[in-house]
Design a protein around this motif. Structure first.
Motif, short mmCIF file in Angstrom:
data_model
loop_
_atom_site.label_atom_id
_atom_site.label_comp_id
_atom_site.label_asym_id
_atom_site.label_seq_id
_atom_site.Cartn_x
_atom_site.Cartn_y
_atom_site.Cartn_z
N GLN A 13 3.07 18.50 38.47
CA GLN A 13 4.33 19.19 38.18
C GLN A 13 4.25 20.65 38.61
O GLN A 13 3.15 21.24 38.66
N PRO A 14 5.39 21.25 38.88
CA PRO A 14 5.40 22.69 39.19
C PRO A 14 4.72 23.49 38.07
O PRO A 14 4.92 23.21 36.88
N GLY A 15 3.91 24.45 38.49
CA GLY A 15 3.15 25.23 37.53
C GLY A 15 1.79 24.66 37.21
O GLY A 15 0.97 25.32 36.56
N GLY A 16 1.54 23.44 37.65
CA GLY A 16 0.27 22.79 37.37
C GLY A 16 -0.83 23.20 38.33
O GLY A 16 -0.65 24.06 39.20
N SER A 84 -0.78 27.38 39.54
CA SER A 84 0.64 27.77 39.62
C SER A 84 1.32 27.13 40.83
O SER A 84 2.00 27.79 41.61
N LYS A 86 3.69 25.21 43.38
CA LYS A 86 5.13 25.23 43.60
C LYS A 86 5.51 24.04 44.48
O LYS A 86 4.68 23.49 45.20
N ALA A 87 6.78 23.71 44.46
CA ALA A 87 7.26 22.60 45.27
C ALA A 87 6.92 22.82 46.75
O ALA A 87 6.59 21.86 47.47
N THR A 90 3.80 21.43 48.51
CA THR A 90 3.70 20.02 48.88
C THR A 90 3.35 19.88 50.35
O THR A 90 4.04 20.42 51.22
N THR A 115 1.43 16.59 46.20
CA THR A 115 2.87 16.57 45.95
C THR A 115 3.15 17.31 44.65
O THR A 115 2.60 16.95 43.60
N VAL A 116 3.98 18.33 44.74
CA VAL A 116 4.36 19.12 43.57
C VAL A 116 5.82 18.82 43.27
O VAL A 116 6.71 19.19 44.04
N SER A 117 6.03 18.13 42.17
CA SER A 117 7.39 17.69 41.84
C SER A 117 7.49 17.39 40.35
O SER A 117 6.52 16.94 39.73
N SER A 118 8.68 17.63 39.82
CA SER A 118 8.92 17.28 38.42
C SER A 118 9.54 15.90 38.31
O SER A 118 9.80 15.42 37.20
#
Length: 118
Positions: A13-16, A84, A86-87, A90, A115-118
């Motif tokens: 997830q974003p921020g992860g 931290s 961000k999308a 990705t 992959t950065v996604s919620s």
């Protein structure tokens, strides 16, 4: 046979955070500058961070303060700690090794998807 094998990618997830690893075999690791590159969808491959044989690091501006590259010569491994996220991070992340003694040779890993996604 030379191999650079990346691991540690995945969905976050974003921020992860994620930590990528690249295990090298078949080379004298300590004489190689090592780097992480990424290729975002529809974009050219770009340098994210690299680390010289003496541990000097360099970062792409957009990841400074969020990503940390390190190496463990005893384990023939280079790491990329990504915080931290961000999308726009990705991408497929590739490990790169460039020999610094004698003939210049460059090797690439096969890549690992982040992959950065919620």
């Amino acid at each position: 046979q030379v191999q650079l094998v990346e691991s540690g990618g995945g969905l976050v997830q974003p921020g992860g955070s994620l930590r990528l690893s690249c295990a090298a075999s078949g080379i004298t690791f300590r004489i190689y500058h090592m780097g992480w590159y990424r290729q975002r969808p529809g974009k050219q491959r770009e340098l994210v961070a690299d680390i010289t044989t003496d541990g000097t690091t360099n970062y792409e501006d957009n990841v400074k303060g969020r990503f940390t590259i390190s190496r463990d010569n005893a384990k023939n491994t280079v790491y990329l700690q990504m915080n931290s996220l961000k999308a726009e991070d990705t991408a497929v992340y590739f490990c790169n090794g460039r020999r610094t003694v004698g003939t210049t040779i460059t090797y690439w890993g096969q890549g690992t998807q982040v992959t950065v996604s919620s």
